[in-house]
Scaffold this active site. Structure first.
Site, PDB file in Angstrom:
ATOM      1  N   ASP A  75      -6.794   4.570  -4.843  1.00 33.39           N
ATOM      2  CA  ASP A  75      -7.484   4.488  -3.547  1.00 33.39           C
ATOM      3  C   ASP A  75      -8.076   5.885  -3.328  1.00 33.39           C
ATOM      4  O   ASP A  75      -8.249   6.634  -4.304  1.00 33.39           O
ATOM      5  CB  ASP A  75      -6.500   4.088  -2.431  1.00 33.39           C
ATOM      6  CG  ASP A  75      -7.201   3.699  -1.125  1.00 33.39           C
ATOM      7  OD1 ASP A  75      -7.708   2.584  -1.029  1.00 33.39           O
ATOM      8  OD2 ASP A  75      -7.257   4.536  -0.199  1.00 33.39           O
TER       9      ASP A  75
ATOM     10  N   LYS B 126       0.868  -1.184   0.000  1.00 27.41           N
ATOM     11  CA  LYS B 126       0.000   0.000   0.000  1.00 27.41           C
ATOM     12  C   LYS B 126       0.900   1.228   0.000  1.00 27.41           C
ATOM     13  O   LYS B 126       2.063   1.151   0.404  1.00 27.41           O
ATOM     14  CB  LYS B 126      -0.886   0.009   1.249  1.00 27.41           C
ATOM     15  CG  LYS B 126      -2.105   0.894   1.141  1.00 27.41           C
ATOM     16  CD  LYS B 126      -3.253   0.241   0.395  1.00 27.41           C
ATOM     17  CE  LYS B 126      -4.356   1.238   0.097  1.00 27.41           C
ATOM     18  NZ  LYS B 126      -5.566   0.583  -0.435  1.00 27.41           N
TER      19      LYS B 126
HETATM   20  P1  NDP Z   1     -12.589   8.234  -3.344  1.00 33.07           P
HETATM   21  O1  NDP Z   1     -11.512   9.218  -3.136  1.00 33.07           O
HETATM   22  O2  NDP Z   1     -13.102   8.000  -4.712  1.00 33.07           O
HETATM   23  O3  NDP Z   1     -13.834   8.613  -2.424  1.00 33.07           O
HETATM   24  C1  NDP Z   1     -13.705   8.733  -1.043  1.00 33.07           C
HETATM   25  C2  NDP Z   1     -15.047   9.151  -0.468  1.00 33.07           C
HETATM   26  O4  NDP Z   1     -14.991   9.062   0.949  1.00 33.07           O
HETATM   27  C3  NDP Z   1     -15.377  10.589  -0.788  1.00 33.07           C
HETATM   28  O5  NDP Z   1     -16.785  10.728  -0.870  1.00 33.07           O
HETATM   29  C4  NDP Z   1     -14.824  11.324   0.425  1.00 33.07           C
HETATM   30  O6  NDP Z   1     -15.424  12.595   0.670  1.00 33.07           O
HETATM   31  C5  NDP Z   1     -15.159  10.357   1.523  1.00 33.07           C
HETATM   32  N1  NDP Z   1     -14.215  10.541   2.645  1.00 33.07           N
HETATM   33  C6  NDP Z   1     -12.875  10.503   2.598  1.00 33.07           C
HETATM   34  N2  NDP Z   1     -12.336  10.747   3.809  1.00 33.07           N
HETATM   35  C7  NDP Z   1     -13.384  10.930   4.621  1.00 33.07           C
HETATM   36  C8  NDP Z   1     -13.502  11.224   5.994  1.00 33.07           C
HETATM   37  N3  NDP Z   1     -12.417  11.375   6.780  1.00 33.07           N
HETATM   38  N4  NDP Z   1     -14.747  11.312   6.520  1.00 33.07           N
HETATM   39  C9  NDP Z   1     -15.847  11.151   5.727  1.00 33.07           C
HETATM   40  N5  NDP Z   1     -15.787  10.891   4.420  1.00 33.07           N
HETATM   41  C10 NDP Z   1     -14.583  10.792   3.882  1.00 33.07           C
HETATM   42  O7  NDP Z   1     -12.065   6.869  -2.685  1.00 33.07           O
HETATM   43  P2  NDP Z   1     -12.562   5.382  -2.940  1.00 33.07           P
HETATM   44  O8  NDP Z   1     -14.025   5.373  -3.184  1.00 33.07           O
HETATM   45  O9  NDP Z   1     -11.653   4.769  -3.910  1.00 33.07           O
HETATM   46  O10 NDP Z   1     -12.242   4.713  -1.524  1.00 33.07           O
HETATM   47  C11 NDP Z   1     -13.182   4.678  -0.454  1.00 33.07           C
HETATM   48  C12 NDP Z   1     -12.807   3.590   0.529  1.00 33.07           C
HETATM   49  O11 NDP Z   1     -12.800   2.329  -0.152  1.00 33.07           O
HETATM   50  C13 NDP Z   1     -11.427   3.705   1.161  1.00 33.07           C
HETATM   51  O12 NDP Z   1     -11.463   3.185   2.474  1.00 33.07           O
HETATM   52  C14 NDP Z   1     -10.561   2.807   0.285  1.00 33.07           C
HETATM   53  O13 NDP Z   1      -9.403   2.339   0.955  1.00 33.07           O
HETATM   54  C15 NDP Z   1     -11.546   1.676   0.033  1.00 33.07           C
HETATM   55  N6  NDP Z   1     -11.249   0.837  -1.119  1.00 33.07           N
HETATM   56  C16 NDP Z   1     -11.133   1.369  -2.376  1.00 33.07           C
HETATM   57  C17 NDP Z   1     -10.877   0.565  -3.456  1.00 33.07           C
HETATM   58  C18 NDP Z   1     -10.867   1.083  -4.852  1.00 33.07           C
HETATM   59  O14 NDP Z   1     -10.802   0.250  -5.787  1.00 33.07           O
HETATM   60  N7  NDP Z   1     -10.943   2.377  -5.088  1.00 33.07           N
HETATM   61  C19 NDP Z   1     -10.632  -0.880  -3.284  1.00 33.07           C
HETATM   62  C20 NDP Z   1     -10.867  -1.364  -1.942  1.00 33.07           C
HETATM   63  C21 NDP Z   1     -11.124  -0.503  -0.922  1.00 33.07           C
HETATM   64  P3  NDP Z   1     -14.630  13.952   0.327  1.00 33.07           P
HETATM   65  O15 NDP Z   1     -14.687  14.072  -1.161  1.00 33.07           O
HETATM   66  O16 NDP Z   1     -15.371  15.012   1.038  1.00 33.07           O
HETATM   67  O17 NDP Z   1     -13.234  13.770   0.847  1.00 33.07           O
END
Ligand code: NDP
Length: 450
Positions: A169, A129
């Protein structure tokens, strides 16, 4: 004494001593080690060969300076990380996160979890990671490009198609992967599958963008079917976040017959009783990169509430936390339970605190842990690696069918492992054990190399 096994307690004490001030990392280690109690009791060779001592310690941890220049000519310095956690079953594989909260603790917790998740997919991928405390919010495309180029200039020395294959991510999507891939190619003069989540015109896989969200729903559908003789059909769903994972979890849940009524970003959440209009949401989040509050301005009847955590007070049958770590605590879990939730699946990594997980399990709520429920993203990244190696690409339907198969298999692997080790129905333990057994076997076979 927190563990029944003296061996596990000793390993945990060492991790605690070596990683002071790293709460997320210690939280992940503790949760996984707790699941190993029945395995360690049955398999003394794990202690004799030092398997757990070795598996908790990353094979390599790289930290580096990332300097870049903004549009006004000002120099900024961020910190970059890559943890190469375990390569027993394949090259290191895991995403890159750009978010101000990224630090050693966050990267190590994610890297540790990634090892077991990747193993669960059945594909030959080790765990890694990376990321940076760089905040992409409010930056121009050129600033993002310069940052990605600077980040990759150092990272390129440590990765490779057969060594370590990063992906996206939080804060890293197709745009960032494109800039990093371009820089890697320029530095190495090699067109190779060194990153996944690439654009479709230069080696990306169809269905990679959709994979994590779709996969979470495939896993949940199988869990509902096998453990409750039920399905998404007719259910009300709440999904936190509105990024890559959340958007495609919404799409698949809706296709499976559910109604998604609420989503969020880090500032607040929207509620739309009619079901969220995904075209409007995609336009706001994917095209305009705007805030979710915009949705309530454009869709009549929808409301926006400040504060993202309030989303868990909305009554629903199925909750899919898809934003970030520790976004759902014990109290919020109690509210979901009181409001009648029947299943919770983690699209994000470690979104539920230990208190929340315990509350769900004690209440008999179906609970799909992250490393199983969100493994669809990395599984499809594994399929992208295969396609790159073959210089070939599968259709969307082919990739989607393989993804569906993998998620169904992951559910059964976790379910069966829980059963085998006397913790039937506990998918947290089952997923940890099923992922672990394959890595442990490979480590034993390979001797004390690391
Ligand atoms: P994105 O950056 O596309 O989206 C993240 C989302 O989560 C946004 O809506 C963001 O809001 C919100 N967010 C981030 N930090 C916070 C916080 N501290 N409190 C509340 N909301 C928050 O990321 P992903 O969708 O790719 O990833 C989301 C989760 O899924 C993570 O935990 C990641 O590790 C996990 N994941 C992702 C994978 C992938 O293929 N992308 C694979 C497996 C797991 P804002 O825009 O306001 O920051």
């Amino acid at each position: 004494m927190e563990f029944k096994s003296k061996y596990l307690q000793g390993v945990y004490n060492t991790v605690e001593k070596r990683n002071v001030g790293e709460p997320e990392f210690l939280q992940a280690i503790k949760e996984v080690l707790e699941s190993f109690e029945p395995v360690v009791a049955l398999k003394p060779e794990l202690e004799a060969k030092g398997i757990i001592d070795r598996i908790v310690e990353p094979e390599r941890f790289i930290q580096f300076r990332v300097s870049w220049v903004d549009d006004k000519g000002k120099v900024h310095v961020n910190r970059g990380f890559r943890v190469q956690y375990n390569s027993a079953i394949g090259p290191y594989k895991g995403g890159i996160r750009f978010h101000p909260s990224v630090c050693a603790s966050v990267v190590k917790f994610l890297g540790f979890e990634q090892c077991f998740k990747n193993s669960l997919t059945g594909l030959p991928m080790g765990g890694g990671k990376g990321g940076s405390d760089f905040d992409p919010k409010g930056k121009s495309d050129n600033e993002i490009m310069r940052f990605c180029q600077s980040f990759m200039t150092e990272l390129s020395k440590h990765i490779g198609a057969d060594t370590d294959v990063p992906a996206g991510d939080i804060g890293v999507g197709a745009r960032e992967i494109g800039f990093m891939y371009g820089q890697y190619k320029r530095l190495r003069n090699e067109f190779t599958g060194v990153l996944t989540g690439k654009g479709l015109t230069y080696g990306g896989s169809l269905a990679r963008k959709e994979a994590t969200g779709f996969g979470t729903c495939y896993f949940t559908e199988e869990m509902l079917k096998c453990m409750k003789n039920d399905s998404f059909k007719g259910k009300t769903v709440v999904i936190s976040g509105s990024g890559n994972v959340a958007i495609y979890a919404n799409q698949k849940a809706t296709e499976l017959g559910a109604k998604v009524v609420a989503m969020s970003d880090s500032a607040g959440y929207i509620y739309d009783e009619k079901g969220i209009d995904l075209d409007v949401l995609k336009q706001i989040k994917e095209v305009e990169r705007a805030r979710i509050s915009e949705y309530a301005k454009r869709v009549s009847g929808a409301t926006y509430t400040e504060g993202c955590r309030g989303i868990w007070s909305i009554p629903c049958d199925i909750a899919l936390p898809c934003a970030t770590q520790n976004e759902l605590n014990g109290e919020e879990a109690a509210t979901l339970i009181k409001n009648g939730v029947i299943a919770v699946s983690e699209g994000a990594n470690m979104p539920s605190t230990p208190e929340a997980v315990e509350a769900f399990q004690n209440a008999g709520i179906l609970f799909g842990p992250a490393k199983a429920a969100n493994a669809g993203g990395v599984a499809t990244s594994g399929l992208e690696m295969s396609q790159n190696s073959m210089r070939y690409s599968w259709t969307f339907e082919e990739v989607d069918a393989k993804l569906q198969d993998i998620m169904v298999n992951i559910f059964h692997a976790a379910y069966n492992a829980a059963d085998k080790y006397g913790v039937a129905g506990n998918l947290v333990a089952g997923a940890n054990i099923a992922g672990f057994e394959k890595i442990a076997d490979a480590m034993i076979a390979q001797g004390v190399a690391y």
